[in-house]
Every structure is written in structure tokens, then in C-alpha cells.
Design a protein around this motif. Structure first.
Motif, short mmCIF file in Angstrom:
data_model
loop_
_atom_site.label_atom_id
_atom_site.label_comp_id
_atom_site.label_asym_id
_atom_site.label_seq_id
_atom_site.Cartn_x
_atom_site.Cartn_y
_atom_site.Cartn_z
N GLU A 73 -7.50 59.49 14.67
CA GLU A 73 -6.17 59.96 15.07
C GLU A 73 -5.60 60.88 13.99
O GLU A 73 -4.95 60.45 13.05
N SER A 129 -1.07 63.65 14.69
CA SER A 129 0.02 62.97 15.39
C SER A 129 0.81 62.14 14.39
O SER A 129 0.33 61.85 13.29
N ASN A 139 2.21 59.10 15.26
CA ASN A 139 1.97 57.68 15.54
C ASN A 139 0.73 57.52 16.40
O ASN A 139 0.28 58.47 17.05
N SER A 140 0.21 56.31 16.37
CA SER A 140 -0.93 56.01 17.23
C SER A 140 -0.51 56.01 18.70
O SER A 140 0.67 55.90 19.03
N VAL A 141 -1.50 56.11 19.57
CA VAL A 141 -1.22 56.19 21.00
C VAL A 141 -0.51 54.93 21.48
O VAL A 141 0.37 55.00 22.35
N ARG A 142 -0.84 53.79 20.92
CA ARG A 142 -0.25 52.54 21.41
C ARG A 142 1.24 52.45 21.15
O ARG A 142 1.94 51.63 21.76
N GLY A 168 3.28 55.07 21.59
CA GLY A 168 3.94 56.13 22.34
C GLY A 168 5.04 55.59 23.24
O GLY A 168 4.81 54.70 24.06
N LYS A 214 5.75 50.16 13.88
CA LYS A 214 5.68 51.59 14.18
C LYS A 214 5.94 52.42 12.94
O LYS A 214 5.32 53.49 12.75
N ASP A 233 2.82 52.38 10.89
CA ASP A 233 1.84 53.26 11.52
C ASP A 233 2.18 54.73 11.24
O ASP A 233 1.27 55.55 11.05
N HIS A 252 -0.10 57.85 9.16
CA HIS A 252 -0.43 59.16 9.70
C HIS A 252 0.08 60.31 8.83
O HIS A 252 -0.54 61.37 8.81
#
Length: 338
Positions: free
Chosen positions: A173, A176, A178-181, A183, A191, A194, A198
Motif C-alpha cells: 500500500e 495512500s 490509509n489502508s483500504v480497510r 476507507g 486509523k 495506520d 503510510h
């Protein structure tokens, strides 16, 4: 002080005006415009003939004022900004430029301010330690760190870190916040952690260059101040060395760093922009590069103007801080307290 602030704001207006003209002229200098991008896309991906693509590109230019003379385009752009706070319509993002700025600029400023605070706190602290341990192994180590921070290009360091993360560690990843989870989820501690996972390369690289300058300037100025007569007098009165350094020497050694705040925000912004371009984050950097690549002049010109405004604001804040810290600073022939 109020009179000084008003005079500085008023004096910034003609500077921004001249800068907007230069920026607009430079951006428009390369051949081609967004109509050429449309023609290329229609021919390469839309299967249109050269005549059909050129006709649609010409229609788009006419509808969006791209065929107007450059002075007319500039005047229309400035009138929209002054009268309606309208920066124009982004051709590439297909939305008002103000919306593009509102989406990307806050993230950039948050990152830049975070890097600035970290660079100031860490750099000044290391500078004080290095000055009080002159010619020791600690001073030599910090000097080497400062040398690296000021000489290694930020984009090169970003490329190295990106290579290690992707090809050596296997991080997937990239690009971005944040991670997709996460979103669409509300903010939480998980969050936020996370987010740090990133964006830490951006913070590390921009902070590294900033703290290097702060450390070198703080060390050099503190060494000069430590040899001043009033510092020797404080020592002669029997004050502890820590009190002499922190209460008498350090405050007077901070003046050059306060003046540096006038350019530090644009420096941190450009640092974030360079790294964000490499990592593909949705901030100002990729927006400027993307808009320049397709001839979206309104986005590019607006972002450059905004960055110039931050430079002017930073200089005004620096002057105010200097006037507050040092009452001997004279502004326009009057002392700061006037």
C-alpha cells in the motif's frame, strides 16, 4: 505593531500581483494546451480521426476561453479571484480549482507544519547539545547528520526509501494515506496509527532536511553567545551552567532561527511536495505535476500563487516574532512597541 502588520499586508498585494503575472506567463510559455491533450486522448484511446479529434479539441478551446489572447485569459482569471474568489474551472479534474485546492492543500499544510515543528524542536535541541559539547564525539556525530540532511536531495532519499519499502520489504500500500480497510470510517486511534504507517517517509525526509539547518544555525550562534560578556558575568555570579545556557544564552541565539521562519513554511511545503510526488500521495505535489503535464493552467497557476502567499505570510509572522522577542528591532524607523 498593528500599523506594521497592516503595512506589510498592503505591501504584499503588489508583490502577489506581479508574481501572478510572471507565474501565468511562465506556465503558458510551453507550446500546447489542454485542447492538445483532448485531441491526443481522442485519437489514441477514442479511435477518432485526426480531423474529428482536432474539431472537438477546438470546440473545447472555444468553450473554455483557451483561444482568447493570454492577457484576456489572465484578466478573466484575476477578476474571478478578486470579485468571486473563483480560481477557475479545472480542465483535468473537471471541477472548480477551489475544490481541488480545498481537497489537497490542507493535507499538505498539516504535513508541512508537523515537519516544521519536529525539525525545530529536534534541530534546536541537537544544536544546543552540540554547542555545549564542542569538538566532542557527540558534536562530530551531529555535524555529520547535519551534513547529510543538507546535502542529500530530498527526492533522492524518497526514491531510496520507496525502493526499500516496495522491493526489499514488500510493502504493497503505497500512495495512500490509509489502508483500504479504513476507507470511509471515522477517525479512531487505529486509523491514526495506520495513517502514520503510510506517511512516515514524508515526515522523516522533510524533517531531516529542516532539522539539519536548525541544528547548524543553533550551534553556530550559541557558540558565539556563550563567549559574550553578559554570559561570563552570569557565570561569575555563580549561576549553574544549565541556567546560564537556558536562560541567558539560548534565547539570544534563537534570533536567526526566528528570522528563518519566514522561509521555513515554503521550504517544508516544497519538501512535502517533492516526496509526495515520489510516493504519489493526494497532496499538492502530484496535482501540480499532473496539471502541468496536460496543460491545466488554472490549477498550476493557483497552486503556485498559494505557495507564494505562504512565503509572504511566513515572512510577516517572522518579523512579528522578531519584534516581540527583541524590542530593539526597528520597523519603519519606529521601535517594535510603537
Amino acid at each position: 505593531m498593528v500599523r506594521f502588520l497592516i503595512s506589510r499586508i498592503l505591501s504584499a498585494i503588489p508583490i502577489l500581483f506581479v508574481l501572478s503575472i510572471v507565474t501565468f506567463a511562465v506556465i503558458q510559455a510551453p507550446p500546447g494546451d489542454y485542447g492538445d491533450y483532448i485531441r491526443s486522448m481522442l485519437m489514441n484511446q477514442g479511435g477518432a480521426t485526426a480531423e474529428q479529434a482536432e474539431a472537438q479539441a477546438e470546440a473545447y478551446r472555444e468553450a473554455n476561453g483557451l483561444n482568447d489572447p493570454l492577457p484576456v485569459q489572465y484578466v478573466n482569471w484575476m477578476v474571478g479571484i478578486v470579485t468571486r474568489f473563483d480560481f477557475g474551472q479545472s480542465l483535468y479534474f473537471n471541477k472548480p480549482v477551489g475544490d481541488v485546492v480545498a481537497e489537497r492543500l490542507p493535507r499538505t499544510i498539516y504535513l508541512a507544519l508537523t515537519c516544521h515543528l519536529l525539525a525545530s524542536i529536534i534541530g534546536i535541541t541537537l544544536g544546543v547539545v552540540a554547542a555545549t559539547r564542542q569538538y566532542s564525539w557527540v558534536d562530530t556525530l551531529f555535524g555529520f547528520i547535519s551534513f547529510l540532511g543538507m546535502t542529500i536531495p530530498r527526492f533522492l532519499l524518497a526514491i531510496i526509501i520507496l525502493y526499500v519499502l516496495v522491493f526489499r520489504i514488500g510493502v504493497q500500500e503505497i500512495g495512500s494515506f490509509n489502508s483500504v480497510r479504513f476507507g470511509g470510517q471515522p477517525w479512531s486511534w487505529a486509523k491514526f496509527v495506520d495513517l502514520l504507517h503510510h506517511i512516515w517517509p514524508v515526515i522523516f525526509i522533510a524533517t531531516f532536511g529542516g532539522l539539519a539547518y536548525n541544528m547548524r544555525v543553533m550551534r553556530a550562534n550559541l557558540l558565539d553567545v556563550l563567549n559574550a560578556q553578559y554570559v561570563e558575568t552570569a557565570r561569575a555570579k555563580g549561576l549553574p551552567e544549565s541556567a546560564v545556557i537556558l536562560k541567558h544564552a539560548v534565547p539570544n541565539a534563537l534570533h536567526p532561527l526566528i528570522a528563518y521562519q519566514g522561509v521555513v513554511l515554503p521550504y517544508m511545503l516544497t519538501g512535502e511536495i517533492e516526496v509526495a510526488i515520489v510516493f504519489g500521495l493526494a497532496t499538492v505535489g502530484p496535482a501540480i505535476v499532473g496539471s502541468m503535464a496536460v496543460g491545466d493552467v488554472w490549477v498550476t497557476a493557483t497552486f503556485v500563487l498559494v505557495l507564494a502567499t505562504t512565503l509572504i505570510i511566513g515572512n510577516i509572522i517572522a518579523d512579528l516574532l522578531l519584534a516581540v522577542v527583541d524590542p530593539r528591532v526597528r520597523i519603519g524607523g519606529n521601535t517594535a512597541h510603537e
